[in-house]
Motif scaffolding. Sequence first.
Motif, PDB file in Angstrom:
ATOM      1  N   GLY A   1     -28.807 -13.730  -3.149  1.00  0.00           N
ATOM      2  CA  GLY A   1     -28.914 -14.730  -2.077  1.00  0.00           C
ATOM      3  C   GLY A   1     -30.235 -15.473  -2.057  1.00  0.00           C
ATOM      4  O   GLY A   1     -30.391 -16.441  -1.314  1.00  0.00           O
ATOM      5  N   SER A   2     -31.214 -15.051  -2.871  1.00  0.00           N
ATOM      6  CA  SER A   2     -32.520 -15.706  -2.751  1.00  0.00           C
ATOM      7  C   SER A   2     -33.113 -16.195  -4.074  1.00  0.00           C
ATOM      8  O   SER A   2     -34.136 -16.864  -4.068  1.00  0.00           O
TER       9      SER A   2
ATOM     10  N   CYS B   1     -26.469 -15.224 -10.563  1.00  0.00           N
ATOM     11  CA  CYS B   1     -27.633 -14.592  -9.900  1.00  0.00           C
ATOM     12  C   CYS B   1     -28.480 -13.806 -10.899  1.00  0.00           C
ATOM     13  O   CYS B   1     -27.967 -13.087 -11.743  1.00  0.00           O
TER      14      CYS B   1
ATOM     15  N   CYS C   1     -28.904 -18.438  -6.919  1.00  0.00           N
ATOM     16  CA  CYS C   1     -28.239 -18.268  -5.621  1.00  0.00           C
ATOM     17  C   CYS C   1     -28.525 -19.479  -4.741  1.00  0.00           C
ATOM     18  O   CYS C   1     -27.627 -19.995  -4.075  1.00  0.00           O
TER      19      CYS C   1
HETATM   20 ZN    ZN Z   1     -29.576 -14.292  -6.786  1.00  0.00          ZN
END
Ligand code: ZN
Length: 342
Positions: free
Chosen positions: A93-94, A106, A98
């Motif tokens: 997510g980061s 990812c 992502c």
């Molecule tokens: Zn990622």
Amino acid sequence: MKAALFYGPEDLRMETIDVPMPGPGEILVKIKTALTCGTDFKAYRQGHPVLLGENYPVAFGHECAGIVEQVGSGVTKFKPGMRVIAANSAPCGSCFYCKKNRPNLCEKLEFLNGAFAEYIKVPASIVKANTYEIPEDISFRHASIAEPFSCAVHAYHRMEIKPEDTVVILGCGIMGLLFSAVAVHYGAHIVAIGRNEEKLNIAKKMGVQTIVNSKDSTDPIQTVLDLTQGRGADFVIEAVGQIQAWDQAFKMTRKGGTVCFFGGCKKGSTFSLDTHRIHYEEVNIQGVFHHTPVYFQKALQYIRDGVLNPDLLITNEIRLDQVVDVFKNEAFSSPFKTAVVP
Ligand SMILES: [Zn+2]
Ligand SMILES: [Zn+2]
């Protein structure tokens, strides 16, 4: 607990190990059903640095569903007793990819293994981003096919296939069949090319309109040209994962059409492309890898909606202690999926 451990190619052992304790953010799941997967068979034959790493022994199997047994500190989304399915990876997510909304690429994609066991500990990253409660009307057996199915759902939705299009699925194995289920649902004309009679029959049962046994068709490229007034197919999905099939898939795609390379080849494999076809004929090349949380959820929804009948592909059921034998016996054939019930 009993768990299958991978010690290296063709060396899978059933051993008794401690039940893992869930740490912060983690959950412990009591496995109700696990499934064998083509990737597991490939890993069994030759190892799999991406999926399994290279430090043996390592827990084995990656498609399973079960009941939450215990939750680690900080977990609020899940409670003991809940029926759940965890994907075999989750994006962080980061990272760069992502943030670019390419979560399957990812940089910190960590893979979860250990489906062929009585319990599995799901790491915090997957609990957070890619674990789901199973709707009551989906069985554990059906839910556990969500992982491979989500790869097919992902591939399908990465392309803009229209109902009037002809879609060739080159390689009618489990992945080709999973792709067929989605493609049939959306109504394109599907041509499935394969060499396994049983699997071709399943494609027919799923509603695939044209079945080609490549044993009868010495030149699949010519077969596709004949079926498309000499143009080639609008979309070709390569679902074999071998260079020869990649080459054929590219050559049977029409001008302005799209070839989707869905089957991964051995690392370092190369093949050549006719540049004329890419520039002057605008053949689009699409690689598709793995799944993302969005497609994993979509796959569960499709299972619930009956887009896929998992029982067409899960044809065998065994106990956990028979897993090693199944791998010994089936690793060099092209089996359907086996449900493993602890
Ligand atoms: Zn990622
Ligand atoms: Zn799989």
